[in-house]
Design a protein around this motif. Sequence first.
Motif, PDB file in Angstrom:
ATOM      1  N   SER A  31     -17.771 -16.470 -16.915  1.00  0.00           N
ATOM      2  CA  SER A  31     -17.162 -15.581 -15.919  1.00  0.00           C
ATOM      3  C   SER A  31     -17.685 -14.154 -16.096  1.00  0.00           C
ATOM      4  CB  SER A  31     -15.638 -15.591 -16.078  1.00  0.00           C
ATOM      5  OG  SER A  31     -15.080 -14.488 -15.400  1.00  0.00           O
ATOM      6  N   THR A  32     -17.998 -13.507 -14.977  1.00  0.00           N
ATOM      7  CA  THR A  32     -18.436 -12.100 -15.046  1.00  0.00           C
ATOM      8  C   THR A  32     -17.305 -11.202 -15.556  1.00  0.00           C
ATOM      9  OG1 THR A  32     -17.817 -11.791 -12.726  1.00  0.00           O
ATOM     10  CG2 THR A  32     -20.134 -12.295 -13.172  1.00  0.00           C
ATOM     11  N   GLN A  55     -21.139 -19.225 -11.969  1.00  0.00           N
ATOM     12  CA  GLN A  55     -20.116 -19.124 -13.023  1.00  0.00           C
ATOM     13  C   GLN A  55     -19.577 -20.530 -13.314  1.00  0.00           C
ATOM     14  OE1 GLN A  55     -17.714 -15.094 -12.796  1.00  0.00           O
ATOM     15  NE2 GLN A  55     -17.498 -16.170 -10.870  1.00  0.00           N
ATOM     16  N   GLY A  58     -15.181 -19.616 -13.430  1.00  0.00           N
ATOM     17  CA  GLY A  58     -14.754 -18.490 -12.602  1.00  0.00           C
ATOM     18  C   GLY A  58     -13.233 -18.396 -12.585  1.00  0.00           C
ATOM     19  N   LYS A  59     -12.743 -17.154 -12.618  1.00  0.00           N
ATOM     20  CA  LYS A  59     -11.282 -16.949 -12.719  1.00  0.00           C
ATOM     21  C   LYS A  59     -10.706 -16.481 -11.390  1.00  0.00           C
ATOM     22  CE  LYS A  59     -11.844 -14.923 -17.292  1.00  0.00           C
ATOM     23  NZ  LYS A  59     -11.469 -15.850 -18.312  1.00  0.00           N
ATOM     24  N   GLY A  60      -9.555 -17.069 -11.029  1.00  0.00           N
ATOM     25  CA  GLY A  60      -8.748 -16.557  -9.932  1.00  0.00           C
ATOM     26  C   GLY A  60      -7.563 -15.808 -10.532  1.00  0.00           C
ATOM     27  N   ARG A  61      -6.578 -15.461  -9.716  1.00  0.00           N
ATOM     28  CA  ARG A  61      -5.383 -14.792 -10.232  1.00  0.00           C
ATOM     29  C   ARG A  61      -4.476 -15.816 -10.899  1.00  0.00           C
ATOM     30  NH1 ARG A  61      -2.340 -12.454  -5.696  1.00  0.00           N
ATOM     31  NH2 ARG A  61      -3.080 -14.319  -4.666  1.00  0.00           N
ATOM     32  N   ARG A  64      -5.597 -19.232 -12.130  1.00  0.00           N
ATOM     33  CA  ARG A  64      -6.209 -20.209 -11.234  1.00  0.00           C
ATOM     34  C   ARG A  64      -7.733 -20.191 -11.372  1.00  0.00           C
ATOM     35  NH1 ARG A  64      -1.659 -18.852  -7.079  1.00  0.00           N
ATOM     36  NH2 ARG A  64      -2.790 -16.916  -6.818  1.00  0.00           N
ATOM     37  N   THR A  65      -8.375 -21.238 -10.813  1.00  0.00           N
ATOM     38  CA  THR A  65      -9.827 -21.377 -10.955  1.00  0.00           C
ATOM     39  C   THR A  65     -10.538 -20.892  -9.699  1.00  0.00           C
ATOM     40  OG1 THR A  65      -9.493 -23.296 -12.332  1.00  0.00           O
ATOM     41  CG2 THR A  65     -11.653 -23.102 -11.339  1.00  0.00           C
ATOM     42  N   TRP A  66     -11.656 -20.208  -9.893  1.00  0.00           N
ATOM     43  CA  TRP A  66     -12.531 -19.825  -8.788  1.00  0.00           C
ATOM     44  C   TRP A  66     -13.779 -20.695  -8.871  1.00  0.00           C
ATOM     45  CZ3 TRP A  66     -12.613 -17.590  -4.265  1.00  0.00           C
ATOM     46  CH2 TRP A  66     -13.829 -17.201  -3.702  1.00  0.00           C
ATOM     47  N   ILE A  67     -14.021 -21.487  -7.830  1.00  0.00           N
ATOM     48  CA  ILE A  67     -15.163 -22.416  -7.813  1.00  0.00           C
ATOM     49  C   ILE A  67     -16.428 -21.636  -7.483  1.00  0.00           C
ATOM     50  CG2 ILE A  67     -16.143 -24.416  -6.629  1.00  0.00           C
ATOM     51  CD1 ILE A  67     -13.195 -25.286  -6.073  1.00  0.00           C
ATOM     52  N   LYS A 123     -10.743 -18.861   3.838  1.00  0.00           N
ATOM     53  CA  LYS A 123     -11.111 -17.911   2.774  1.00  0.00           C
ATOM     54  C   LYS A 123     -12.621 -17.944   2.503  1.00  0.00           C
ATOM     55  CE  LYS A 123      -9.647 -17.009  -2.034  1.00  0.00           C
ATOM     56  NZ  LYS A 123      -8.447 -17.007  -2.874  1.00  0.00           N
ATOM     57  N   GLY A 126     -12.708 -14.100  -2.567  1.00  0.00           N
ATOM     58  CA  GLY A 126     -11.511 -13.854  -3.370  1.00  0.00           C
ATOM     59  C   GLY A 126     -11.740 -12.671  -4.298  1.00  0.00           C
ATOM     60  N   ASN A 148     -18.453 -16.559  -0.823  1.00  0.00           N
ATOM     61  CA  ASN A 148     -19.159 -17.810  -0.524  1.00  0.00           C
ATOM     62  C   ASN A 148     -20.267 -17.526   0.479  1.00  0.00           C
ATOM     63  OD1 ASN A 148     -17.181 -19.085  -2.052  1.00  0.00           O
ATOM     64  ND2 ASN A 148     -15.939 -19.590  -0.265  1.00  0.00           N
ATOM     65  N   ALA A 163     -11.211 -23.144   2.819  1.00  0.00           N
ATOM     66  CA  ALA A 163     -12.315 -22.214   2.529  1.00  0.00           C
ATOM     67  C   ALA A 163     -13.451 -22.359   3.531  1.00  0.00           C
ATOM     68  CB  ALA A 163     -12.842 -22.471   1.122  1.00  0.00           C
TER      69      ALA A 163
HETATM   70  C1  BT5 Z   1      -8.953 -15.280  -6.207  1.00  0.00           C
HETATM   71  O1  BT5 Z   1      -7.856 -15.734  -6.870  1.00  0.00           O
HETATM   72  O2  BT5 Z   1      -9.252 -15.550  -5.066  1.00  0.00           O
HETATM   73  C2  BT5 Z   1      -9.839 -14.405  -7.069  1.00  0.00           C
HETATM   74  C3  BT5 Z   1     -11.257 -14.868  -7.122  1.00  0.00           C
HETATM   75  C4  BT5 Z   1     -12.120 -13.881  -7.866  1.00  0.00           C
HETATM   76  C5  BT5 Z   1     -13.486 -14.423  -8.119  1.00  0.00           C
HETATM   77  C6  BT5 Z   1     -14.395 -13.386  -8.730  1.00  0.00           C
HETATM   78  S1  BT5 Z   1     -16.035 -13.919  -8.816  1.00  0.00           S
HETATM   79  C7  BT5 Z   1     -16.463 -12.596  -9.816  1.00  0.00           C
HETATM   80  C8  BT5 Z   1     -15.326 -12.448 -10.809  1.00  0.00           C
HETATM   81  N1  BT5 Z   1     -15.488 -13.328 -11.942  1.00  0.00           N
HETATM   82  C9  BT5 Z   1     -14.500 -14.236 -12.003  1.00  0.00           C
HETATM   83  O3  BT5 Z   1     -14.401 -15.098 -12.908  1.00  0.00           O
HETATM   84  N2  BT5 Z   1     -13.630 -14.049 -10.992  1.00  0.00           N
HETATM   85  C10 BT5 Z   1     -14.035 -12.941 -10.148  1.00  0.00           C
HETATM   86  P1  BT5 Z   1      -6.611 -16.425  -6.164  1.00  0.00           P
HETATM   87  O4  BT5 Z   1      -6.074 -15.548  -5.089  1.00  0.00           O
HETATM   88  O5  BT5 Z   1      -5.726 -16.803  -7.290  1.00  0.00           O
HETATM   89  O6  BT5 Z   1      -7.218 -17.717  -5.471  1.00  0.00           O
HETATM   90  C11 BT5 Z   1      -7.642 -18.807  -6.223  1.00  0.00           C
HETATM   91  C12 BT5 Z   1      -7.584 -20.019  -5.292  1.00  0.00           C
HETATM   92  O7  BT5 Z   1      -8.630 -19.906  -4.292  1.00  0.00           O
HETATM   93  C13 BT5 Z   1      -7.866 -21.346  -5.987  1.00  0.00           C
HETATM   94  O8  BT5 Z   1      -6.690 -21.858  -6.528  1.00  0.00           O
HETATM   95  C14 BT5 Z   1      -8.422 -22.190  -4.855  1.00  0.00           C
HETATM   96  O9  BT5 Z   1      -7.367 -22.701  -4.060  1.00  0.00           O
HETATM   97  C15 BT5 Z   1      -9.153 -21.189  -3.992  1.00  0.00           C
HETATM   98  N3  BT5 Z   1     -10.600 -21.162  -4.299  1.00  0.00           N
HETATM   99  C16 BT5 Z   1     -11.236 -21.395  -5.467  1.00  0.00           C
HETATM  100  N4  BT5 Z   1     -12.554 -21.228  -5.345  1.00  0.00           N
HETATM  101  C17 BT5 Z   1     -12.773 -20.888  -4.061  1.00  0.00           C
HETATM  102  C18 BT5 Z   1     -13.941 -20.565  -3.315  1.00  0.00           C
HETATM  103  N5  BT5 Z   1     -15.155 -20.527  -3.854  1.00  0.00           N
HETATM  104  N6  BT5 Z   1     -13.759 -20.253  -2.016  1.00  0.00           N
HETATM  105  C19 BT5 Z   1     -12.546 -20.241  -1.423  1.00  0.00           C
HETATM  106  N7  BT5 Z   1     -11.413 -20.535  -2.076  1.00  0.00           N
HETATM  107  C20 BT5 Z   1     -11.529 -20.847  -3.383  1.00  0.00           C
END
Ligand code: BT5
Length: 258
Positions: A31-32, A55, A58-61, A64-67, A123, A126, A148, A163
């Motif tokens: 993850s960055t 990545q 990748g981290k979400g909030r 959660r996972t960011w694909i 979406k 993120g 994306n 998405a």
């Molecule tokens: C986000 O969290 O949307 C924050 C994403 C941040 C990503 C960036 S990339 C650079 C930096 N390095 C990291 O590791 N992270 C940041 P949240 O609002 O919690 O949404 C997460 C949810 O979005 C997941 O549970 C999925 O449902 C959905 N999701 C995951 N990957 C996705 C994608 N590529 N496109 C659209 N939706 C996605």
Amino acid sequence: MPSDISREAILQGLNTRFIGNNVLYYQSIPSTMDIAKQAAKEGASEGTIIVAEKQTKGKGRLGRTWINPQGVIALSVILRPTMDDLLRLTMVASLATSLAIEKATGLYTTIKWPNDVLIKGKKVSGILTQSALKKQYVDWAVIGIGINVNFDPNSYPEIAYSATSISNELGREFSELKILLHLLYEIETYYTSLLKGHPIHEEWQSRLETLGKHVRVKTEKDILEGLAESVDADGALLLRLENGILMCITAGDVTLHA
Ligand code: BT5
């Protein structure tokens, strides 16, 4: 198409004063955000960016996972804002992303409170903001943005319906570099506005698709329902509950409530 982003290409195309003054570029990392936090702790200058082609974690909030396979822009930016501006960084990031996509591709985008950028309700980007405080000061802050671009979310059942991507919307692949360069420029523009004391919430609010709708908001403690009336200068959501009380919500997930 292979990614057209590289450290050299970023430095050559940059049109900013300090965002992107220092570029850490990786082909594949977990993850960055991890690299950014470490660099920030070690004193990296404001505007340092971390970019990865791919990545693996990748981290979400909220854990959660960011694909993030190839074709998804992964960017983290190190900032050192004041305490007042810290809360406003999510507005900077989502406004900048929304505009960068529109200016680069011509696609119309909206923002779903607080941090998703959407195309036709799906979406495309993120945002994750993290920070650390030292006494009453901000030691560092990192905004993380994923977009994306050349990626088909339909290959991932968990996001297939929610998405989209630039390539799916345009029907052809698009330059990741072009979007990234617009993004860095827009981040600098809106962050500089904050530094000068100019409010950005009105422009942000005009792009929010959430307002005027009956929504359900899941916060860390509660699930609340009501009318999303407006936002305050820090980007907090002002939700009118059915009993007439106006709640100010700083973090949560919104879904439409029929
Ligand atoms: C986000 O969290 O949307 C924050 C994403 C941040 C990503 C960036 S990339 C650079 C930096 N390095 C990291 O590791 N992270 C940041 P949240 O609002 O919690 O949404 C997460 C949810 O979005 C997941 O549970 C999925 O449902 C959905 N999701 C995951 N990957 C996705 C994608 N590529 N496109 C659209 N939706 C996605």
